[in-house]
Scaffold this active site. Structure first.
Site, PDB file in Angstrom:
ATOM      1  N   GLU A   1       0.834  -1.208   0.000  1.00 54.31           N
ATOM      2  CA  GLU A   1       0.000   0.000   0.000  1.00 54.31           C
ATOM      3  C   GLU A   1       0.868   1.257   0.000  1.00 54.31           C
ATOM      4  OE1 GLU A   1      -3.120   0.042  -0.454  1.00 54.31           O
ATOM      5  OE2 GLU A   1      -3.630  -2.073  -0.126  1.00 54.31           O
TER       6      GLU A   1
ATOM      7  N   CYS B   1      -7.595  -1.913   8.283  1.00 57.71           N
ATOM      8  CA  CYS B   1      -6.262  -1.921   7.656  1.00 57.71           C
ATOM      9  C   CYS B   1      -5.752  -0.492   7.457  1.00 57.71           C
ATOM     10  CB  CYS B   1      -6.316  -2.657   6.315  1.00 57.71           C
ATOM     11  SG  CYS B   1      -6.620  -4.425   6.478  1.00 57.71           S
TER      12      CYS B   1
ATOM     13  N   HIS C   1      -1.374  -5.910   1.591  1.00 53.97           N
ATOM     14  CA  HIS C   1      -2.573  -6.750   1.546  1.00 53.97           C
ATOM     15  C   HIS C   1      -2.277  -8.041   0.796  1.00 53.97           C
ATOM     16  CE1 HIS C   1      -5.459  -3.347   2.587  1.00 53.97           C
ATOM     17  NE2 HIS C   1      -5.898  -4.367   3.292  1.00 53.97           N
TER      18      HIS C   1
END
Length: 199
Positions: free
Chosen positions: A81, A144, A166
């Protein structure tokens, strides 16, 4: 050795397993230049980041890198991310039964933070071992994103680098064989490759 704290969430949304924690558990205790400390964290707004910080405090040496792993069902790729936003908007309850919507993670804090790990290099390292990986530019608005934003805020301006990855569903989590999933062994390979890209 350098110190890596890596975390995975407990199962949520009625599931009996979370591939994030299963993959973290299976990692070796050393990867490249890093000694690896593993920690399961709760899928609960606010408490997840607190659990990470408590785990960091318990380490004999402060972590150089904190890398959190989460499940992204429906994604076929492992996705480091790039950013976290200051926004909570859940469509399902967290594991404390809370559905937080249209709320900041930290009132008055910046709108977003960028991850402080080399996201593109980590994506490339996963691809280099023959696995599907893509850089993601949205960690969502559930727990998250909440933990990534909270940690980036806490360690902003410090030497501690923070990132989030992820992973897809495990094959046993999907009823349709055509639905995206990844074996646990491949998730472990992907995370190991990502860690090797850390400076």
């Amino acid at each position: 050795m350098k110190q890596l704290l890596i975390t995975g969430f407990d199962p949520f949304g009625g599931a009996s397993v979370n591939p994030a924690w299963e993959a973290v558990k299976a990692l070796p205790d050393e990867i490249g230049a890093y000694a690896v400390t593993k920690q399961q964290i709760p899928t609960i707004f606010g408490c997840a980041a607190e659990a990470v910080l408590n785990a960091a405090d318990r380490m004999t040496s402060p972590p150089d890198v904190i890398l959190c792993i989460g499940q992204a069902g429906g994604r076929a790729a492992v996705t480091p991310e790039f950013a976290a936003i200051n926004y909570r908007h859940a469509s399902i309850p967290d594991n404390a039964g809370c559905i937080i919507q249209d709320s900041p993670v930290i009132p008055g804090a910046p709108a977003a933070y960028f991850a402080t790990v080399p996201v593109h290099a980590m994506t490339a390292a996963i691809q280099a071992v023959g696995l599907c990986a893509k850089t993601s530019y949205s960690a969502g608005t559930f727990v998250c994103n909440d933990v990534l934003y909270s940690l980036l805020h806490r360690f902003s301006g410090t030497a501690v680098r923070v990132g989030f990855i992820h992973v897809p569903f495990l094959p046993e989590q999907v009823s349709d064989a055509a639905a995206p999933s990844m074996s646990l062994a491949d998730m472990v390979r992907a995370l190991t490759a990502a860690v090797t890209a850390l400076p």
